[in-house]
Write an enzyme that holds these catalytic residues in place. Structure first.
Site, mmCIF file in Angstrom:
data_model
loop_
_atom_site.group_PDB
_atom_site.id
_atom_site.type_symbol
_atom_site.label_atom_id
_atom_site.label_comp_id
_atom_site.label_asym_id
_atom_site.label_seq_id
_atom_site.Cartn_x
_atom_site.Cartn_y
_atom_site.Cartn_z
ATOM 1 N N HIS A 15 0.838 -1.206 0.000
ATOM 2 C CA HIS A 15 0.000 0.000 0.000
ATOM 3 C C HIS A 15 0.871 1.253 0.000
ATOM 4 O O HIS A 15 0.575 2.227 -0.675
ATOM 5 C CB HIS A 15 -0.923 0.010 1.217
ATOM 6 C CG HIS A 15 -2.062 -0.954 1.105
ATOM 7 N ND1 HIS A 15 -3.370 -0.559 1.025
ATOM 8 C CD2 HIS A 15 -2.086 -2.300 1.032
ATOM 9 C CE1 HIS A 15 -4.153 -1.622 0.916
ATOM 10 N NE2 HIS A 15 -3.394 -2.688 0.923
ATOM 11 N N ASP A 113 -5.658 6.183 1.758
ATOM 12 C CA ASP A 113 -5.821 4.782 1.380
ATOM 13 C C ASP A 113 -7.205 4.351 1.890
ATOM 14 O O ASP A 113 -7.648 4.802 2.938
ATOM 15 C CB ASP A 113 -4.720 3.968 2.065
ATOM 16 C CG ASP A 113 -4.751 2.499 1.689
ATOM 17 O OD1 ASP A 113 -3.911 2.098 0.877
ATOM 18 O OD2 ASP A 113 -5.617 1.751 2.207
ATOM 19 N N ALA A 331 -7.721 -11.680 1.427
ATOM 20 C CA ALA A 331 -8.239 -10.372 1.048
ATOM 21 C C ALA A 331 -9.173 -10.516 -0.151
ATOM 22 O O ALA A 331 -10.047 -11.379 -0.158
ATOM 23 C CB ALA A 331 -7.120 -9.378 0.778
ATOM 24 N N GLU A 332 -8.948 -9.716 -1.215
ATOM 25 C CA GLU A 332 -9.908 -9.738 -2.321
ATOM 26 C C GLU A 332 -9.394 -10.553 -3.498
ATOM 27 O O GLU A 332 -9.860 -10.420 -4.614
ATOM 28 C CB GLU A 332 -10.284 -8.307 -2.708
ATOM 29 C CG GLU A 332 -9.349 -7.555 -3.627
ATOM 30 C CD GLU A 332 -7.983 -7.234 -3.052
ATOM 31 O OE1 GLU A 332 -7.635 -7.697 -1.956
ATOM 32 O OE2 GLU A 332 -7.241 -6.531 -3.745
ATOM 33 N N GLN A 333 -8.438 -11.456 -3.239
ATOM 34 C CA GLN A 333 -7.831 -12.159 -4.371
ATOM 35 C C GLN A 333 -8.791 -13.109 -5.089
ATOM 36 O O GLN A 333 -8.714 -13.260 -6.299
ATOM 37 C CB GLN A 333 -6.579 -12.912 -3.921
ATOM 38 C CG GLN A 333 -5.443 -11.958 -3.584
ATOM 39 C CD GLN A 333 -4.130 -12.676 -3.412
ATOM 40 O OE1 GLN A 333 -4.090 -13.904 -3.355
ATOM 41 N NE2 GLN A 333 -3.061 -11.930 -3.310
#
Ligand SMILES: *[C@@H]1O[C@H](CO)[C@@H](O)[C@H](O)[C@H]1NC(C)=O
Ligand SMILES: *[C@@H]1O[C@H](CO)[C@@H](O)[C@H](O)[C@H]1NC(C)=O
Length: 413
Positions: A15, A113, A331-333
């Site tokens: 990030h 972020d 996560a969002e994988q």
């Protein structure tokens, strides 16, 4: 007074690098800005040398370490591995930092972020224009923004739903492929994402690390107003500069080796910061790769506690729970897999019930990618997108134009 843009990065080197690259892009086009980057402390041992290199090479980027805070034992960080409490508890520090910066410069915008969502209220109280920053794409953004609407249509948790979820402009998503933090309606992480989505609607705009040609349908869902959203600026792709991230000896060796291989002959395996596998799964991947007969370059993560980045920010229990899970990843994988398949830029790996991927599956998919007509078409499409990405970032390209619109709006206010 100088014009300052304040960027607020969430913890995690990925990030931070993306945020820094955004700052460097701003400076490239608008060298008169000062970029202040707020960092949650303590920075990990990965992050410190990186910050040092950027500070040295780019004096207009100033890092501000927020004071270290201690988390209460009941912190939700320990359940989810996500730094929500850390960010919430830093709000007074952010308030102080913004006040301090505004003594010597005019803050034109605060860019946070998306994990730093709680800071929006602070900035509003100070009358500072706030923008969200998404290191990933617009498809994921649509899911976030539309989430409160879906939430209102059901009383069930996503994990208990049997039908695909429908968001505008993105393919239907199996509920189990939603980010883990959003699966259980009663969890604190679910509430955090719901609050985030509501907060995002109140921001001045959302800056997304993608480009128009890559995600036309998701972008259209927003521009047509089917997915409610503040203005979206697609300014990417931002790509880490090798010199800045510190190409170490290993990286140099890998690049030299890559250069000596035939063009487009090497498979690259990389599973992200938390992509840890059990020894059995590692072995299975290795066997599958070897049987495929193709060359490969594979980033293998050493497990914590050797890795201080996660040591500082993530509880061991999180790593323990995820370490045996294979490709499902985190996560969002899983959701990204759905998006990438729709874009015809990916082929899936089929997992067993327990998330284990067999050597035979690895071999089959590698061969499919490297040896089949379908694989060739896919790899050609990746090259087309690579060129489209370059065009978007160059003078007059869509990302360049979006950045100009964004900064012009900052200077008008
Ligand atoms: C907030 O900012 C706007 C526009 O930048 C300005 O018109 C307004 O007076 C400001 N309000 C306060 C309370 O400073
Ligand atoms: C969801 O329902 C709540 C309660 O009725 C309401 O306050 C909120 O505005 C709704 N959200 C959306 C996005 O429709």
């Amino acid at each position: 007074m100088k014009d300052s843009i304040v960027l607020y990065s969430s913890p995690g080197i990925g990030h931070l690098i993306c945020m820094v690259e955004f700052g460097r892009l701003l400076l490239h086009h608008y060298p008169s800005f000062t970029i202040n980057i707020l960092i949650i402390t303590p920075p990990s041992s990965h992050t410190i040398p990186y910050i040092h290199r950027i500070s040295t090479s780019t004096p207009s980027i100033i890092f501000i370490n927020l004071p270290t805070i201690s988390l209460p034992p009941s912190s939700t960080n320990h359940e989810s591995g996500l730094p929500f409490d850390l960010i919430r508890l830093n709000n007074p520090n952010v308030h102080h930092a913004l006040n301090t910066i505004s003594l010597t410069s005019t803050i034109r915008a605060l860019v946070i972020d998306f994990f730093c969502s709680p800071a929006l209220d602070i900035a509003s109280s100070l009358n500072i224009s706030t923008y969200y920053f998404l290191p990933s794409g617009v498809a994921g953004l649509v899911v976030l923004l539309y989430f409160p609407i879906i939430h209102n249509t059901t009383t069930k948790s996503f994990k208990d739903l049997n039908t695909h979820l429908h968001f505008p402009g993105v393919p239907p998503i199996p509920p189990c492929d939603m980010p883990q933090a959003m699966l259980d309606r009663t969890s604190s992480t679910y509430k955090f994402f719901l609050d985030m989505a509501t907060h995002m609607q109140k921001s001045k705009g959302i800056i997304v690390n993608t480009f128009e040609t890559l995600e036309p349908t998701a972008i259209k869902a927003i521009s047509d107003g089917i997915c409610p959203s503040p203005p979206v600026y697609t300014i990417g792709p931002l790509i880490a500069d090798n010199d800045q991230t510190g190409g170490d000896n290993d990286a140099t060796k890998c690049l030299m080796w890559l250069d000596s291989q035939p063009s487009c002959s090497v498979i690259f395996l990389c599973f992200g910061s938390f992509g840890l596998f059990s020894p059995a799964q590692l072995k299975e991947i290795a066997v599958g790769l070897e049987k495929s007969g193709h060359r490969f370059l594979w980033v293998v993560r050493s497990p914590p506690p050797q890795d201080p980045d996660f040591d500082v920010l993530l509880p061991e229990r999180f790593m323990e729970r995820t370490k045996d899970r294979a490709w499902p990843l985190y996560a969002e994988q899983r959701m990204n897999r759905v998006f990438l398949m729709e874009m015809k830029l990916a082929i899936p790996m089929d997992e067993g019930k327990d998330g284990f991927v067999s050597a035979a599956e690895v071999e089959k998919r590698v061969r499919q990618m490297m040896d089949s007509e379908e694989g060739k078409a896919l790899r050609d499409r990746v090259m087309v997108m690579r060129d489209a990405a370059k065009a978007a970032m160059s003078d007059g390209g869509s990302s360049c134009v979006a950045l100009a619109e964004l900064t012009e709006s900052w200077m008008r206010d």
